[in-house]
Design an enzyme around this catalytic site. Sequence first.
Site, short mmCIF file in Angstrom:
data_model
loop_
_atom_site.label_atom_id
_atom_site.label_comp_id
_atom_site.label_asym_id
_atom_site.label_seq_id
_atom_site.Cartn_x
_atom_site.Cartn_y
_atom_site.Cartn_z
N LYS A 44 0.84 -1.19 0.00
CA LYS A 44 0.00 0.00 0.00
C LYS A 44 0.88 1.24 0.00
O LYS A 44 1.73 1.41 0.87
CB LYS A 44 -0.90 0.02 1.23
CG LYS A 44 -1.78 1.27 1.31
CD LYS A 44 -2.85 1.13 2.36
CE LYS A 44 -2.47 1.67 3.70
NZ LYS A 44 -2.41 3.14 3.76
N ASP A 48 -3.35 4.23 -2.26
CA ASP A 48 -4.36 4.72 -1.30
C ASP A 48 -4.37 6.24 -1.27
O ASP A 48 -3.85 6.85 -0.34
CB ASP A 48 -4.04 4.13 0.08
CG ASP A 48 -5.14 4.39 1.09
OD1 ASP A 48 -6.28 4.68 0.68
OD2 ASP A 48 -4.85 4.30 2.30
N LYS A 101 -7.32 8.00 -1.71
CA LYS A 101 -8.67 8.41 -1.25
C LYS A 101 -9.19 9.62 -2.03
O LYS A 101 -9.46 10.69 -1.46
CB LYS A 101 -8.67 8.69 0.26
CG LYS A 101 -8.30 7.47 1.10
CD LYS A 101 -8.54 7.72 2.58
CE LYS A 101 -8.21 6.52 3.43
NZ LYS A 101 -6.75 6.24 3.52
N ASP A 122 -13.48 14.35 -5.29
CA ASP A 122 -13.55 15.63 -6.00
C ASP A 122 -14.75 15.55 -6.93
O ASP A 122 -15.54 14.61 -6.84
CB ASP A 122 -12.23 15.85 -6.77
CG ASP A 122 -11.88 17.33 -6.91
OD1 ASP A 122 -12.79 18.12 -7.28
OD2 ASP A 122 -10.73 17.70 -6.66
N THR A 160 -12.30 5.50 9.96
CA THR A 160 -12.42 4.94 11.32
C THR A 160 -11.95 5.92 12.39
O THR A 160 -12.13 5.69 13.58
CB THR A 160 -11.64 3.62 11.45
OG1 THR A 160 -10.35 3.83 10.92
CG2 THR A 160 -12.33 2.50 10.74
N ARG A 163 2.77 -1.70 10.71
CA ARG A 163 3.82 -1.78 11.73
C ARG A 163 4.17 -3.18 12.20
O ARG A 163 5.36 -3.44 12.45
CB ARG A 163 3.45 -0.87 12.90
CG ARG A 163 3.68 0.60 12.56
CD ARG A 163 2.94 1.53 13.47
NE ARG A 163 1.50 1.45 13.25
CZ ARG A 163 0.61 2.18 13.92
NH1 ARG A 163 1.02 3.00 14.86
NH2 ARG A 163 -0.67 2.07 13.65
O1 C5P Z 1 0.75 0.08 10.99
P1 C5P Z 1 -0.67 -0.33 10.77
O2 C5P Z 1 -0.85 -1.81 10.55
O3 C5P Z 1 -1.62 0.22 11.82
O4 C5P Z 1 -1.02 0.39 9.40
C1 C5P Z 1 -2.31 0.39 8.88
C2 C5P Z 1 -2.37 1.19 7.63
O5 C5P Z 1 -3.72 1.23 7.19
C3 C5P Z 1 -1.92 2.64 7.77
O6 C5P Z 1 -1.36 3.02 6.51
C4 C5P Z 1 -3.21 3.37 8.01
O7 C5P Z 1 -3.18 4.70 7.56
C5 C5P Z 1 -4.19 2.57 7.17
N1 C5P Z 1 -5.58 2.64 7.61
C6 C5P Z 1 -5.98 2.28 8.89
N2 C5P Z 1 -7.29 2.35 9.24
C7 C5P Z 1 -8.18 2.76 8.35
C8 C5P Z 1 -7.81 3.10 7.05
C9 C5P Z 1 -6.47 3.03 6.72
O8 C5P Z 1 -5.17 1.90 9.70
N3 C5P Z 1 -9.45 2.79 8.68
#
Ligand code: C5P
Length: 235
Positions: free
Chosen positions: A32, A59, A61, A64, A118, A209
């Site tokens: 992503k 991603d 998003k 427009d 979220t 992460r």
């Molecule tokens: O590090 P982690 O596993 O939390 O990363 C999740 C990824 O998904 C990040 O890039 C975050 O911005 C994205 N994301 C999220 N929750 C959402 C939409 C996108 O954690 N509802």
Amino acid sequence: MEKRIITALDVPGAKEAYEAVKSIGAGVDYYKVGLELFIADGPAVLKMLKEEGKKIFLDLKLHDIPRTVERAVSSCLKYDVDMLTIHSTGASAMIQGAAKAIKEANSNTTILAVTVLTSLDQSDMTDIGVTRVVSDQVEALGKLAVANGAGGLVCSPKEVKVLRSVLGPAPVLVTPGVRPAGGDVGDQKRVATPGQAILDGSSYLVVGRPIMEAVDKYAAAMAINEEVNAALASL
Ligand code: C5P
């Protein structure tokens, strides 16, 4: 082994992205690329991912007027991205514009719609004039997006079960907020394990992460792949 992980390349630039992709190796096939990395080094990173034989979830998003989104989607297609995101609150004509760009290019790229971020809670919804409860808004926007040509949705692991039952098997449902059991949740508040997300109907898991910060990134990815495959086998 089936691979359902999309690793979030939440890094500042192309160099860090390349190093992460190299150290994860065959553990992950899908990456992503979000706004931070895209704005910094987008084209170079997307080219690198394709050269490494990886799939791309772009991603951005998009949100427009319909014509602008249609043209932005067309521009994304030149990078051979596999999935890209739009906001479903752009409403039917904007979603159709995105779908039209895909169709006219004869592309297999999947448009994924975001429903309600979220990070928003009920009081944020009130502030922006939305009176529906969050879960109803997620469901309504999910239906709207799919009815107007989106191939799927990005949704939380807590929403995926309901959305899968409402929308049926066809839409691609991508869930972030996934943490291996016992893993550090970081700033994520509502998490599910990889196995549970798959059992609830998720198609792909966005995992950042837990892989990106692991000492052995490949091993961290493979442990999640194994959990996912065990869940798939039990479906
Ligand atoms: O590090 P982690 O596993 O939390 O990363 C999740 C990824 O998904 C990040 O890039 C975050 O911005 C994205 N994301 C999220 N929750 C959402 C939409 C996108 O954690 N509802």
